[in-house]
Design a protein around this motif. Structure first.
Motif, PDB file in Angstrom:
ATOM      1  N   LEU A   1       0.824  -1.201   0.000  1.00 16.33           N
ATOM      2  CA  LEU A   1       0.000   0.000   0.000  1.00 16.33           C
ATOM      3  C   LEU A   1       0.866   1.262   0.000  1.00 16.33           C
ATOM      4  CD1 LEU A   1      -2.727  -1.081   2.569  1.00 16.33           C
ATOM      5  CD2 LEU A   1      -2.883  -1.055   0.075  1.00 16.33           C
ATOM      6  N   PRO A   2       0.311   2.401  -0.454  1.00 15.56           N
ATOM      7  CA  PRO A   2       1.104   3.633  -0.543  1.00 15.56           C
ATOM      8  C   PRO A   2       1.721   4.059   0.784  1.00 15.56           C
ATOM      9  CG  PRO A   2      -0.945   3.871  -1.763  1.00 15.56           C
ATOM     10  CD  PRO A   2      -1.040   2.581  -1.035  1.00 15.56           C
ATOM     11  N   GLY A   3       0.961   3.923   1.873  1.00 20.80           N
ATOM     12  CA  GLY A   3       1.457   4.381   3.165  1.00 20.80           C
ATOM     13  C   GLY A   3       2.638   3.603   3.688  1.00 20.80           C
ATOM     14  N   ALA A   4       2.903   2.404   3.118  1.00 18.39           N
ATOM     15  CA  ALA A   4       3.988   1.567   3.617  1.00 18.39           C
ATOM     16  C   ALA A   4       5.326   1.898   2.973  1.00 18.39           C
ATOM     17  CB  ALA A   4       3.660   0.096   3.389  1.00 18.39           C
ATOM     18  N   TYR A   5       5.328   2.702   1.913  1.00 21.41           N
ATOM     19  CA  TYR A   5       6.587   3.013   1.235  1.00 21.41           C
ATOM     20  C   TYR A   5       7.318   4.144   1.937  1.00 21.41           C
ATOM     21  CZ  TYR A   5       5.686   0.016  -2.792  1.00 21.41           C
ATOM     22  OH  TYR A   5       5.499  -1.068  -3.597  1.00 21.41           O
ATOM     23  N   PRO A   6       8.648   4.106   1.922  1.00 18.88           N
ATOM     24  CA  PRO A   6       9.427   5.214   2.465  1.00 18.88           C
ATOM     25  C   PRO A   6       9.498   6.361   1.469  1.00 18.88           C
ATOM     26  CG  PRO A   6      10.895   3.544   1.605  1.00 18.88           C
ATOM     27  CD  PRO A   6       9.503   2.997   1.458  1.00 18.88           C
ATOM     28  N   GLN A   7       9.922   7.485   1.947  1.00 12.95           N
ATOM     29  CA  GLN A   7      10.096   8.634   1.068  1.00 12.95           C
ATOM     30  C   GLN A   7      11.224   8.348   0.074  1.00 12.95           C
ATOM     31  OE1 GLN A   7      11.447  12.084   3.099  1.00 12.95           O
ATOM     32  NE2 GLN A   7      11.309  13.437   1.333  1.00 12.95           N
ATOM     33  N   GLY A   8      11.005   8.754  -1.191  1.00 15.98           N
ATOM     34  CA  GLY A   8      12.026   8.561  -2.205  1.00 15.98           C
ATOM     35  C   GLY A   8      11.605   7.563  -3.253  1.00 15.98           C
ATOM     36  N   ILE A   9      12.597   6.953  -3.920  1.00 17.54           N
ATOM     37  CA  ILE A   9      12.352   6.028  -5.022  1.00 17.54           C
ATOM     38  C   ILE A   9      12.668   4.608  -4.577  1.00 17.54           C
ATOM     39  CG2 ILE A   9      13.043   5.393  -7.364  1.00 17.54           C
ATOM     40  CD1 ILE A   9      13.708   8.317  -7.846  1.00 17.54           C
ATOM     41  N   THR A  10      11.759   3.685  -4.900  1.00 15.06           N
ATOM     42  CA  THR A  10      11.909   2.286  -4.532  1.00 15.06           C
ATOM     43  C   THR A  10      11.768   1.419  -5.770  1.00 15.06           C
ATOM     44  OG1 THR A  10      10.985   2.698  -2.340  1.00 15.06           O
ATOM     45  CG2 THR A  10      11.003   0.422  -3.095  1.00 15.06           C
ATOM     46  N   ASN A  11      12.679   0.469  -5.971  1.00 17.56           N
ATOM     47  CA  ASN A  11      12.652  -0.448  -7.108  1.00 17.56           C
ATOM     48  C   ASN A  11      12.279  -1.845  -6.643  1.00 17.56           C
ATOM     49  OD1 ASN A  11      13.633   1.688  -8.653  1.00 17.56           O
ATOM     50  ND2 ASN A  11      15.765   1.082  -8.316  1.00 17.56           N
ATOM     51  N   GLU A  12      11.348  -2.494  -7.400  1.00 25.14           N
ATOM     52  CA  GLU A  12      10.918  -3.837  -7.028  1.00 25.14           C
ATOM     53  C   GLU A  12      10.678  -4.699  -8.254  1.00 25.14           C
ATOM     54  OE1 GLU A  12       7.819  -3.740  -3.694  1.00 25.14           O
ATOM     55  OE2 GLU A  12       7.790  -1.685  -4.481  1.00 25.14           O
ATOM     56  N   PHE A  13      10.837  -6.007  -8.057  1.00 25.59           N
ATOM     57  CA  PHE A  13      10.489  -6.998  -9.069  1.00 25.59           C
ATOM     58  C   PHE A  13       9.129  -7.570  -8.692  1.00 25.59           C
ATOM     59  CE2 PHE A  13      10.500 -11.460 -10.506  1.00 25.59           C
ATOM     60  CZ  PHE A  13      10.664 -11.262 -11.875  1.00 25.59           C
TER      61      PHE A  13
END
Length: 379
Positions: A225-237
């Motif tokens: 969910l959006p609220g679980a991401y940290p500030q900045g850019i995150t890369n995922e497979f």
């Protein structure tokens, strides 16, 4: 306390009178032998001496005199039983025997957590053998943090800081006021907000953590969910089906951009790159409070505009289609709720997947127009 009178010392043992004389006593004409008197005076002296040695002296108020208690006089039978009161809390180092017994029981209960005479769950020796070493320890079981309990560390200045804090709201806080978000009971996530780089940890798979730098982390089965991401850019497979994308390929590379730690800095944006010749790029946005919006296919060939159905009395078409170069439907716009001038105030857009048939989701836009037909607002 000592006795005031001196003992009538008489050491000569004398001769004991016969039993018949001791029974009948002296007659007026008897002349007792001297040894009979020696025996009598010696016996009186010895009995008085024994009484003085074994007697317990009392003061005028009836209390015992401590320095005259002979050894062995204070037997259990003489002292009697005492009943402990576990509620008596010791307040000092001076107390009566009964108070001392109550204080000891009170402290036992407080230290062991058990009510006397129950045994503690573990002995001090067991606790000592099982304690974690200050220089490092390996835990083989679960470490449980109760509500409002923190694991603290000291910063360089020696100030204690919360490292991990469990709150009654069900969230686990790492070093700041931002909690981790429980995605599901199967795969709860822990968000570390003050790290560098910031990361998300999945309890279901410790190796599947999000990597903000370099190669994407393998979080293929989780729709975070959006609220679980940290500030900045995150890369995922990602597995496309796990995040709700209906494309011709199975996997995708997901890039998430979150401008701030909460929604005050704007919504969280995601771009997903799929191995799909028709629709290789997808986009969605979301917020911590509202969750994710729908996925929209982007980055494809130029869309074609076409009307669907018949025009209204003003020559406007209520239904409009946008198709790709392959002729498959990309989006259908349905206009409704016209004002007095025939301006449609509501537009509902339905987006379709690469097959042109599977609806991915809808968006509604409400508009207002002035008397000249110029749109003045859109929401």
């Amino acid at each position: 306390m000592s006795f005031n009178e001196q003992l009538p010392d008489w050491e000569a043992p004398g001769t004991e009178p016969p039993a018949s004389k001791r029974k009948s006593g002296w007659a007026p004409s008897d002349k007792p032998p001297a040894d009979y008197f020696n025996w009598l005076f010696n016996r009186i002296y010895r009995v008085l001496k024994e009484l003085r040695e074994k007697a317990v002296v009392k003061t005028e108020d009836g209390k015992l005199v401590a320095d005259q208690l002979v050894d062995g006089a204070a037997t259990d039978a003489a002292i009697g039983s005492r009943t402990a009161d576990p509620t008596q809390v010791p307040t000092g180092l001076t107390a009566t025997l009964g108070q001392w017994i109550s204080h000891l029981v009170n402290r036992y209960n407080a230290i062991t957590g058990k009510a006397w005479p129950s045994l503690p769950t573990k002995t001090i020796e067991q606790l000592n053998n099982e304690k974690a070493s200050l220089s490092g320890a390996h835990f083989t079981g679960n470490v449980v943090i109760s509500n409002n309990v923190a694991l603290k560390v000291k910063d360089k200045g020696g100030t204690e800081r919360n490292a991990v804090l469990a709150q009654p709201d069900g969230n686990l806080y790492f070093g700041s006021s931002l909690p981790f978000v429980m995605q599901s009971s199967v795969d709860p996530m822990v968000k570390i907000n003050n790290g560098d780089p910031q990361v998300l940890l999945h309890a279901g798979n410790y190796a599947s953590h999000i990597n903000r730098l370099g190669a994407p982390a393998d979080t293929r089965n989780t729709n975070i969910l959006p609220g679980a991401y940290p500030q900045g850019i995150t890369n995922e497979f990602k597995l496309l089906s796990a995040i709700g994308i209906k494309a011709g390929s199975q996997y995708g590379f997901l890039v998430t951009y979150k401008p701030w730690t909460d929604d005050s800095g704007g919504s969280t944006q995601q771009m997903c790159f799929a191995e799909d010749t028709t629709c290789p790029i997808w986009h969605r946005s979301g917020t911590s409070t509202g969750g994710w919006g729908i996925w929209k296919p982007v980055g494809m060939n130029k869309l074609r505009y076409s009307t669907n159905g018949t025009a209204d009395s003003n020559g406007k078409y209520p239904t409009v289609d946008y198709t790709r170069n392959d002729g498959l439907l990309y989006a259908r716009l349905v206009h409704s709720n016209p004002d007095v001038n025939g301006n449609y105030r509501t537009v509902v857009t339905t987006y379709y997947g690469p097959d042109g048939k599977t609806a991915l989701g809808t968006e509604r836009v409400d508009r207002t127009f002035d008397e000249n037909g110029t749109m003045t607002s859109e929401a």
